[in-house]
Motif scaffolding. Structure first.
Motif, PDB file in Angstrom:
ATOM      1  N   MET A 122      -0.102   4.029 -11.888  1.00  0.00           N
ATOM      2  CA  MET A 122      -0.771   3.694 -10.756  1.00  0.00           C
ATOM      3  C   MET A 122      -0.041   4.341  -9.335  1.00  0.00           C
ATOM      4  N   ASN A 123      -0.365   5.401  -8.893  1.00  0.00           N
ATOM      5  CA  ASN A 123       0.302   5.731  -7.570  1.00  0.00           C
ATOM      6  C   ASN A 123      -0.464   5.481  -6.358  1.00  0.00           C
ATOM      7  N   SER A 124       0.170   5.880  -5.120  1.00  0.00           N
ATOM      8  CA  SER A 124      -0.616   5.681  -3.837  1.00  0.00           C
ATOM      9  C   SER A 124      -1.901   4.485  -3.904  1.00  0.00           C
ATOM     10  N   LEU A 125      -1.127   3.270  -4.282  1.00  0.00           N
ATOM     11  CA  LEU A 125      -2.034   2.399  -4.212  1.00  0.00           C
ATOM     12  C   LEU A 125      -2.567   1.727  -3.098  1.00  0.00           C
ATOM     13  N   THR A 136      -4.071  -8.267 -16.252  1.00  0.00           N
ATOM     14  CA  THR A 136      -3.063  -8.402 -15.870  1.00  0.00           C
ATOM     15  C   THR A 136      -3.346  -8.214 -14.216  1.00  0.00           C
ATOM     16  N   GLN A 137      -2.765  -9.135 -13.332  1.00  0.00           N
ATOM     17  CA  GLN A 137      -3.172  -9.044 -11.953  1.00  0.00           C
ATOM     18  C   GLN A 137      -2.394  -8.031 -11.280  1.00  0.00           C
ATOM     19  N   VAL A 138      -2.951  -7.322 -10.408  1.00  0.00           N
ATOM     20  CA  VAL A 138      -2.431  -6.425  -9.558  1.00  0.00           C
ATOM     21  C   VAL A 138      -2.918  -6.504  -8.167  1.00  0.00           C
ATOM     22  N   ALA A 139      -2.120  -6.753  -7.131  1.00  0.00           N
ATOM     23  CA  ALA A 139      -2.595  -7.009  -5.635  1.00  0.00           C
ATOM     24  C   ALA A 139      -1.628  -6.116  -4.912  1.00  0.00           C
ATOM     25  N   VAL A 140      -2.345  -5.568  -4.102  1.00  0.00           N
ATOM     26  CA  VAL A 140      -1.760  -4.422  -3.134  1.00  0.00           C
ATOM     27  C   VAL A 140      -2.125  -4.936  -1.662  1.00  0.00           C
ATOM     28  N   SER A 141      -0.896  -5.251  -1.050  1.00  0.00           N
ATOM     29  CA  SER A 141      -0.927  -5.546   0.398  1.00  0.00           C
ATOM     30  C   SER A 141      -0.986  -4.254   1.321  1.00  0.00           C
ATOM     31  N   SER A 142      -1.696  -4.501   2.545  1.00  0.00           N
ATOM     32  CA  SER A 142      -1.879  -3.402   3.463  1.00  0.00           C
ATOM     33  C   SER A 142      -0.654  -3.671   4.497  1.00  0.00           C
ATOM     34  N   ALA A 169       0.982  -1.022   0.036  1.00  0.00           N
ATOM     35  CA  ALA A 169       0.042   0.236   0.100  1.00  0.00           C
ATOM     36  C   ALA A 169       0.797   1.179   0.042  1.00  0.00           C
ATOM     37  N   GLY A 170       0.316   2.093  -0.738  1.00  0.00           N
ATOM     38  CA  GLY A 170       1.107   3.466  -0.927  1.00  0.00           C
ATOM     39  C   GLY A 170       2.368   3.212  -1.979  1.00  0.00           C
ATOM     40  N   GLY A 171       2.494   2.251  -2.667  1.00  0.00           N
ATOM     41  CA  GLY A 171       3.239   2.099  -3.746  1.00  0.00           C
ATOM     42  C   GLY A 171       2.711   2.410  -5.150  1.00  0.00           C
TER      43      GLY A 171
END
Length: 124
Positions: free
Chosen positions: A83-86, A118-124, A14-16
């Motif tokens: 994509m920013n601030s994910l 395409t898969q995007v995964a955002v971890s907390s 997260a934030g990346g």
């Protein structure tokens, strides 16, 4: 026959940031308005962003305004999604889509051609 191939997905905190790319082949790129959509597990596919054939006009979903930027490089037949601030809620499969360049519909699902995603995964 038009083909769309996405790349650039992955796992990020997260934030990346991530930058997605989509290359169109088979037809003239400037004939098409380009869009990005996403689909999270057990949710409907939703609009993210779209860009006119010239790049002069962009449209965004409220949920990504100020964080995501769509752009295109016509000489390379490529559209990008920076994509920013994910956030974790951005986790989804992201799809590139193309439709003929004229018309009023920007955010609906009535795009003619779609990539495989395409898969995007955002971890907390």
């Amino acid at each position: 026959q038009v083909q769309l191939v996405e790349s650039g997905g992955g796992l990020v905190q997260a934030g990346g940031s991530l930058r997605l790319s989509c290359v169109l082949s088979g037809r003239t790129f400037v004939e098409y308005r380009m869009g990005w959509f996403r689909q999270a597990p057990e949710k409907e596919r939703e609009f993210v962003a779209a860009i006119s054939w010239s790049g002069d006009t962009t449209v965004y979903a409220d949920s990504v305004k100020g964080r995501f930027t769509i752009s295109r490089h016509n000489s390379e037949n490529t559209v990008y999604l920076q994509m920013n601030s994910l956030k974790p809620e951005d986790t989804a499969v992201y799809y590139c889509a193309a439709k003929p360049r004229f018309g009023n519909n920007w955010s609906g699902l009535e795009y003619t051609y779609w990539g495989q995603g395409t898969q995007v995964a955002v971890s907390s």
